[in-house]
Write a protein that holds these residues in place. Structure first.
Motif, PDB file in Angstrom:
ATOM      1  N   LEU A  54      26.594 -31.453  -4.304  1.00 18.16           N
ATOM      2  CA  LEU A  54      27.376 -30.512  -4.160  1.00 18.16           C
ATOM      3  C   LEU A  54      27.589 -29.145  -5.287  1.00 18.16           C
ATOM      4  CD1 LEU A  54      30.969 -31.888  -4.200  1.00 18.16           C
ATOM      5  CD2 LEU A  54      29.812 -31.626  -1.978  1.00 18.16           C
ATOM      6  N   ASP A  55      27.053 -27.704  -4.059  1.00 12.38           N
ATOM      7  CA  ASP A  55      26.639 -26.483  -5.332  1.00 12.38           C
ATOM      8  C   ASP A  55      27.856 -26.335  -6.344  1.00 12.38           C
ATOM      9  OD1 ASP A  55      26.520 -24.069  -5.830  1.00 12.38           O
ATOM     10  OD2 ASP A  55      24.307 -23.911  -4.411  1.00 12.38           O
ATOM     11  N   PRO A  56      27.335 -26.285  -6.946  1.00  9.09           N
ATOM     12  CA  PRO A  56      28.725 -25.637  -8.318  1.00  9.09           C
ATOM     13  C   PRO A  56      29.027 -24.720  -7.743  1.00  9.09           C
ATOM     14  CG  PRO A  56      26.131 -26.110  -8.657  1.00  9.09           C
ATOM     15  CD  PRO A  56      26.010 -26.495  -8.162  1.00  9.09           C
ATOM     16  N   GLY A  57      28.627 -23.961  -7.167  1.00 11.35           N
ATOM     17  CA  GLY A  57      29.602 -22.732  -7.091  1.00 11.35           C
ATOM     18  C   GLY A  57      30.310 -22.616  -6.019  1.00 11.35           C
ATOM     19  N   SER A  58      29.807 -23.512  -5.681  1.00 11.84           N
ATOM     20  CA  SER A  58      31.282 -23.996  -3.671  1.00 11.84           C
ATOM     21  C   SER A  58      32.578 -24.594  -5.000  1.00 11.84           C
ATOM     22  CB  SER A  58      30.428 -24.216  -2.750  1.00 11.84           C
ATOM     23  OG  SER A  58      30.275 -26.154  -3.192  1.00 11.84           O
ATOM     24  N   LEU A  59      32.162 -25.058  -5.651  1.00 11.88           N
ATOM     25  CA  LEU A  59      33.763 -25.976  -6.364  1.00 11.88           C
ATOM     26  C   LEU A  59      34.183 -24.744  -7.829  1.00 11.88           C
ATOM     27  CD1 LEU A  59      32.263 -29.141  -7.355  1.00 11.88           C
ATOM     28  CD2 LEU A  59      33.404 -28.142  -4.887  1.00 11.88           C
ATOM     29  N   ALA A  60      33.805 -23.048  -7.714  1.00  7.02           N
ATOM     30  CA  ALA A  60      34.278 -22.529  -8.540  1.00  7.02           C
ATOM     31  C   ALA A  60      36.015 -22.364  -7.819  1.00  7.02           C
ATOM     32  CB  ALA A  60      32.773 -20.957  -8.697  1.00  7.02           C
ATOM     33  N   THR A  61      36.699 -21.356  -8.202  1.00  9.24           N
ATOM     34  CA  THR A  61      38.112 -21.985  -8.510  1.00  9.24           C
ATOM     35  C   THR A  61      37.929 -21.161  -7.295  1.00  9.24           C
ATOM     36  OG1 THR A  61      38.018 -22.008 -10.395  1.00  9.24           O
ATOM     37  CG2 THR A  61      40.159 -21.349  -9.716  1.00  9.24           C
ATOM     38  N   ASP A  62      37.551 -19.834  -7.074  1.00 10.12           N
ATOM     39  CA  ASP A  62      37.691 -18.744  -6.190  1.00 10.12           C
ATOM     40  C   ASP A  62      37.397 -19.791  -4.979  1.00 10.12           C
ATOM     41  OD1 ASP A  62      35.138 -18.322  -6.788  1.00 10.12           O
ATOM     42  OD2 ASP A  62      34.934 -16.261  -6.834  1.00 10.12           O
ATOM     43  N   ALA A  63      36.979 -20.790  -4.937  1.00 13.96           N
ATOM     44  CA  ALA A  63      35.307 -20.737  -3.976  1.00 13.96           C
ATOM     45  C   ALA A  63      36.593 -22.255  -3.471  1.00 13.96           C
ATOM     46  CB  ALA A  63      33.881 -21.213  -3.579  1.00 13.96           C
ATOM     47  N   MET A  64      37.631 -22.587  -3.692  1.00 13.06           N
ATOM     48  CA  MET A  64      38.182 -23.634  -3.388  1.00 13.06           C
ATOM     49  C   MET A  64      39.767 -23.369  -2.883  1.00 13.06           C
ATOM     50  SD  MET A  64      36.473 -26.401  -3.997  1.00 13.06           S
ATOM     51  CE  MET A  64      37.016 -27.515  -4.062  1.00 13.06           C
ATOM     52  N   ASP A  65      39.747 -23.602  -1.727  1.00 14.89           N
ATOM     53  CA  ASP A  65      41.007 -23.124  -0.890  1.00 14.89           C
ATOM     54  C   ASP A  65      41.358 -24.631  -0.590  1.00 14.89           C
ATOM     55  OD1 ASP A  65      39.490 -23.572   1.732  1.00 14.89           O
ATOM     56  OD2 ASP A  65      39.013 -21.872   1.971  1.00 14.89           O
ATOM     57  N   ASP A  66      42.018 -24.579  -0.017  1.00 18.50           N
ATOM     58  CA  ASP A  66      43.293 -25.740   1.159  1.00 18.50           C
ATOM     59  C   ASP A  66      41.902 -26.377   1.279  1.00 18.50           C
ATOM     60  OD1 ASP A  66      45.413 -24.769  -0.769  1.00 18.50           O
ATOM     61  OD2 ASP A  66      46.681 -23.666   1.325  1.00 18.50           O
ATOM     62  N   THR A  67      41.874 -26.225   2.072  1.00 19.27           N
ATOM     63  CA  THR A  67      40.670 -26.694   3.030  1.00 19.27           C
ATOM     64  C   THR A  67      39.748 -27.418   1.640  1.00 19.27           C
ATOM     65  OG1 THR A  67      41.018 -25.325   5.008  1.00 19.27           O
ATOM     66  CG2 THR A  67      39.035 -27.808   5.103  1.00 19.27           C
ATOM     67  N   ASN A  68      39.440 -26.655   0.781  1.00 21.66           N
ATOM     68  CA  ASN A  68      37.846 -27.870   0.649  1.00 21.66           C
ATOM     69  C   ASN A  68      38.947 -28.523  -0.645  1.00 21.66           C
ATOM     70  OD1 ASN A  68      35.960 -26.872   1.370  1.00 21.66           O
ATOM     71  ND2 ASN A  68      35.414 -25.041  -0.373  1.00 21.66           N
ATOM     72  N   TRP A  69      40.251 -28.317  -1.244  1.00 24.51           N
ATOM     73  CA  TRP A  69      40.655 -29.117  -2.415  1.00 24.51           C
ATOM     74  C   TRP A  69      41.545 -30.477  -1.390  1.00 24.51           C
ATOM     75  CZ3 TRP A  69      39.775 -29.675  -6.981  1.00 24.51           C
ATOM     76  CH2 TRP A  69      40.031 -27.933  -7.490  1.00 24.51           C
ATOM     77  N   GLN A  70      41.761 -30.595  -0.315  1.00 23.95           N
ATOM     78  CA  GLN A  70      42.256 -31.518   0.549  1.00 23.95           C
ATOM     79  C   GLN A  70      40.844 -32.967   0.775  1.00 23.95           C
ATOM     80  OE1 GLN A  70      44.045 -30.279   4.563  1.00 23.95           O
ATOM     81  NE2 GLN A  70      43.443 -32.384   5.465  1.00 23.95           N
ATOM     82  N   PHE A  71      39.724 -31.918   1.237  1.00 23.66           N
ATOM     83  CA  PHE A  71      38.845 -32.657   1.152  1.00 23.66           C
ATOM     84  C   PHE A  71      37.798 -33.551   0.161  1.00 23.66           C
ATOM     85  CE2 PHE A  71      39.042 -30.997   5.628  1.00 23.66           C
ATOM     86  CZ  PHE A  71      37.826 -31.990   6.345  1.00 23.66           C
ATOM     87  N   TYR A  72      37.818 -32.676  -0.413  1.00 24.55           N
ATOM     88  CA  TYR A  72      37.360 -32.547  -2.161  1.00 24.55           C
ATOM     89  C   TYR A  72      38.272 -34.028  -2.854  1.00 24.55           C
ATOM     90  CZ  TYR A  72      35.205 -32.517  -6.788  1.00 24.55           C
ATOM     91  OH  TYR A  72      34.719 -33.076  -7.770  1.00 24.55           O
ATOM     92  N   GLY A  73      39.441 -33.827  -2.796  1.00 27.73           N
ATOM     93  CA  GLY A  73      40.372 -35.004  -3.489  1.00 27.73           C
ATOM     94  C   GLY A  73      40.842 -36.254  -2.336  1.00 27.73           C
ATOM     95  N   ASP A  74      40.154 -36.260  -1.264  1.00 28.43           N
ATOM     96  CA  ASP A  74      39.925 -37.461  -0.595  1.00 28.43           C
ATOM     97  C   ASP A  74      39.075 -38.352  -1.120  1.00 28.43           C
ATOM     98  OD1 ASP A  74      39.882 -39.176   1.527  1.00 28.43           O
ATOM     99  OD2 ASP A  74      40.861 -38.221   3.199  1.00 28.43           O
ATOM    100  N   ASN A  75      39.306 -39.509  -1.843  1.00 31.20           N
ATOM    101  CA  ASN A  75      38.366 -40.677  -1.740  1.00 31.20           C
ATOM    102  C   ASN A  75      37.136 -41.074  -0.637  1.00 31.20           C
ATOM    103  OD1 ASN A  75      39.392 -40.383  -5.032  1.00 31.20           O
ATOM    104  ND2 ASN A  75      40.547 -41.856  -4.449  1.00 31.20           N
TER     105      ASN A  75
END
Length: 232
Positions: A54-75
């Motif tokens: 994962l590009d670390p820039g795409s995990l920055a706080t301002d890039a992590m919307d609800d959709t990203n958190w939903q997928f990222y939090g899914d094992n």
């Protein structure tokens, strides 16, 4: 059953400089979310299979919307899509109605050289399926040939990450080539909107988006093309 194949990079680092890269998370998740919302199953493939950085820039706080958190939090998502992506030789193109090239700077090094991924896209397109891409992911189109052996994108209307957007990233000299220039040089009819604004271009079975802001729109356009229905 309608099914989509998302292509992601295996490249974890810029060549020649100490900078991490990989897939830009929202370019995968926002498209994936549209597919899921419309009953379309999704698989992930990469040129080499296996681990997807994962590009670390795409995990920055301002890039992590609800959709990203939903997928990222899914094992299951992290394990199946990002840790164990399919290799091209594990994929039967006949199982898929569309292929989608997600971006992130990593793709600049592995997408254009992957003839195996291109062959899958060619097969899907030949059967009447969709070839879709967003942002830097559009460079995967450079390897796809049509039935006559010519570049698929010759004369096709499309878009992709712009030279201006790359300059704003201050990465013009860090990438091996510029996506906008390469698409034009390959014979595409390239158009663009203002930097970092949503822009989706549809040309028959080919659907492209300009930047990360366009991933959701590419998904919407793909569903409309597949199902012939209006979706939001």
């Amino acid at each position: 059953m309608t099914k989509a194949l998302i292509v992601v990079t295996n490249t974890a680092r810029f060549e020649g400089i100490n900078r991490a890269t990989g897939v830009w998370l929202s370019e995968a998740t926002h498209f994936h979310a549209v597919m899921s919302d419309n009953g379309i199953d999704v698989d992930y493939m990469s040129p080499n299979g296996g681990y997807v950085p994962l590009d670390p820039g795409s995990l920055a706080t301002d890039a992590m919307d609800d959709t990203n958190w939903q997928f990222y939090g899914d094992n299951d998502y992290r394990e199946r899509a990002l840790a164990r992506s399919l290799r091209p030789d594990q994929v039967n193109p006949d199982d898929y109605d569309l292929i989608y090239y997600a971006g992130g700077h990593g793709v600049m090094w592995d997408f254009p050289q992957s003839t195996a991924v291109a062959a899958i896209a060619q097969s899907i397109y030949k059967r009447g399926g969709l070839v879709t891409a967003v942002c830097h992911g559009v460079v995967g189109l450079l390897a796809i040939k049509d039935a006559d052996g010519d570049n698929l994108i010759v004369g096709k209307h499309l878009t992709g990450f712009t030279n201006e957007e790359e300059a704003l990233n201050q990465l013009t000299d860090a990438v091996p080539f510029l996506a906008e220039d390469a698409l034009k040089d390959a014979g595409a009819v390239y158009t663009k909107a203002d930097a970092y604004t949503e822009n989706v271009v549809v040309d028959g079975q080919l659907i492209t988006g300009q930047n990360p802001q366009s991933a959701h729109g590419v998904g919407i356009a793909a569903v409309r093309a597949l199902k012939g229905v209006q979706v939001d």
